[in-house]
Scaffold this motif. Structure first.
Motif, PDB file in Angstrom:
ATOM      1  N   ILE A  55       0.841  -1.185   0.000  1.00 21.87           N
ATOM      2  CA  ILE A  55       0.000   0.000   0.000  1.00 21.87           C
ATOM      3  C   ILE A  55       0.884   1.246   0.000  1.00 21.87           C
ATOM      4  O   ILE A  55       1.707   1.425   0.894  1.00 21.87           O
ATOM      5  CB  ILE A  55      -0.910   0.031   1.252  1.00 21.87           C
ATOM      6  N   ASP A  91      -2.401   5.638  -1.732  1.00 24.28           N
ATOM      7  CA  ASP A  91      -3.532   4.701  -1.631  1.00 24.28           C
ATOM      8  C   ASP A  91      -4.094   4.658  -0.209  1.00 24.28           C
ATOM      9  O   ASP A  91      -5.313   4.575  -0.018  1.00 24.28           O
ATOM     10  CB  ASP A  91      -3.120   3.297  -2.065  1.00 24.28           C
ATOM     11  N   GLU A  94      -6.219   7.760   0.366  1.00 27.22           N
ATOM     12  CA  GLU A  94      -7.494   7.646  -0.350  1.00 27.22           C
ATOM     13  C   GLU A  94      -8.448   6.676   0.351  1.00 27.22           C
ATOM     14  O   GLU A  94      -9.636   6.950   0.498  1.00 27.22           O
ATOM     15  CB  GLU A  94      -7.243   7.206  -1.794  1.00 27.22           C
ATOM     16  N   TYR A  95      -7.937   5.534   0.786  1.00 24.50           N
ATOM     17  CA  TYR A  95      -8.780   4.562   1.472  1.00 24.50           C
ATOM     18  C   TYR A  95      -9.346   5.152   2.759  1.00 24.50           C
ATOM     19  O   TYR A  95     -10.543   5.041   3.037  1.00 24.50           O
ATOM     20  CB  TYR A  95      -8.006   3.279   1.780  1.00 24.50           C
ATOM     21  N   CYS A  96      -8.476   5.753   3.573  1.00 33.06           N
ATOM     22  CA  CYS A  96      -8.935   6.326   4.841  1.00 33.06           C
ATOM     23  C   CYS A  96      -9.999   7.392   4.595  1.00 33.06           C
ATOM     24  O   CYS A  96     -11.017   7.426   5.302  1.00 33.06           O
ATOM     25  CB  CYS A  96      -7.763   6.902   5.631  1.00 33.06           C
ATOM     26  N   GLN A 154     -13.341   6.088   4.033  1.00 32.06           N
ATOM     27  CA  GLN A 154     -13.946   5.560   5.257  1.00 32.06           C
ATOM     28  C   GLN A 154     -14.329   6.671   6.235  1.00 32.06           C
ATOM     29  O   GLN A 154     -14.728   6.392   7.369  1.00 32.06           O
ATOM     30  CB  GLN A 154     -12.974   4.596   5.960  1.00 32.06           C
ATOM     31  N   CYS A 163      -6.146   3.445   9.762  1.00 32.77           N
ATOM     32  CA  CYS A 163      -6.848   4.719   9.720  1.00 32.77           C
ATOM     33  C   CYS A 163      -7.062   5.245  11.133  1.00 32.77           C
ATOM     34  O   CYS A 163      -7.079   4.483  12.100  1.00 32.77           O
ATOM     35  CB  CYS A 163      -8.203   4.569   9.035  1.00 32.77           C
TER      36      CYS A 163
END
Length: 182
Positions: free
Chosen positions: A17, A21, A24-26, A29, A163
Motif C-alpha cells: 500500500i 492509496d 485515499e482509502y482512509c 472511510q 486509519c
C-alpha cells in the motif's frame, strides 16, 4: 498482482500500500492517516518512556519480527515467516491495540523529509516490520521509537497502514466502560 486476492487472507493486514492509496482509502472511510505523534501515543498505550508497547523489556511472541540470520534464514520462532494475521499475537498495549510493532510498517501523515534523488516528499512510516530485528543489528530495531521515511508512491510487502479519526465524547465514554474494541 495476478492470481492474488484479498479474499484469501481476510485476517491479514493490507500490504503493498502506497501512502497515496492509504490516504485515499482512509478518506473513503471518513477517516485519515494518524499523525506521527498520534501513532506513537496509540503504540505506547498511554505509557511514557517505554521501549515497547507493553513496557521496557523485550518479550518473545509479542510481535512478528525476523529471527535468524538475515537475509538468508528466518527461523520463524514467533510462528510466522512473512506477514502474520492481525490478531496472531495478543494486544500489545493497555489500549488493546494489535500489531503496532513488527509485522508491517505503517504510514503516518507526517512528512519525514525530502528524497535526495527525486526531491519528492517522504512520509513517515512507524513500527518496523517482519524483516526488522529486536536489536537493530540488521534493518531496523523494532520498538515504539522506530521510524523511517519513504515516498508517497512506494509500497512493499511489509508496508501497510491503519486509519484514525478524532475521538468523540461517546468514544471516550465507551472506552472507559470497555464497550469499544480498537
Amino acid at each position: 498482482g495476478p492470481g492474488s486476492s484479498a479474499g484469501r487472507k481476510p485476517d491479514h493486514p493490507a500490504v503493498h500500500i502506497s501512502y497515496n492509496d492509504a490516504v485515499e482509502y482512509c478518506q473513503a472511510q471518513g477517516a485519515r492517516l494518524p499523525s506521527e505523534p498520534e501513532w506513537e501515543f496509540a503504540a505506547r498505550g498511554g505509557m511514557r518512556d517505554q521501549q515497547y508497547p507493553w513496557g521496557n523489556g523485550y518479550e518473545k511472541n509479542r510481535m512478528n519480527i525476523w529471527q535468524g540470520k538475515f537475509p538468508k534464514e528466518n527461523k520463524g520462532k514467533d510462528g510466522y515467516i512473512g506477514v502474520a494475521p492481525v490478531k496472531a499475537f495478543k494486544p500489545q498495549n493497555p489500549f488493546g491495540i494489535y500489531d503496532m510493532i513488527g509485522n508491517t510498517w505503517e504510514w503516518t501523515s507526517t512528512v519525514f523529509g525530502v528524497d535526495s534523488q527525486t526531491r519528492m516528499p517522504q512520509y513517515t512510516l512507524r513500527g518496523g516490520s517482519y524483516v526488522d530485528s529486536v536489536d537493530g543489528k540488521f534493518n531496523h530495531r523494532a520498538d515504539v521509537t522506530t521510524r523511517m521515511g519513504n515516498t508517497a508512491d512506494a509500497g512493499s510487502d511489509n508496508i501497510g497502514f491503519r486509519c484514525a479519526r478524532d475521538a468523540t465524547r461517546k468514544d471516550m465514554d465507551d472506552r472507559k466502560t470497555g464497550k469499544q474494541e480498537l
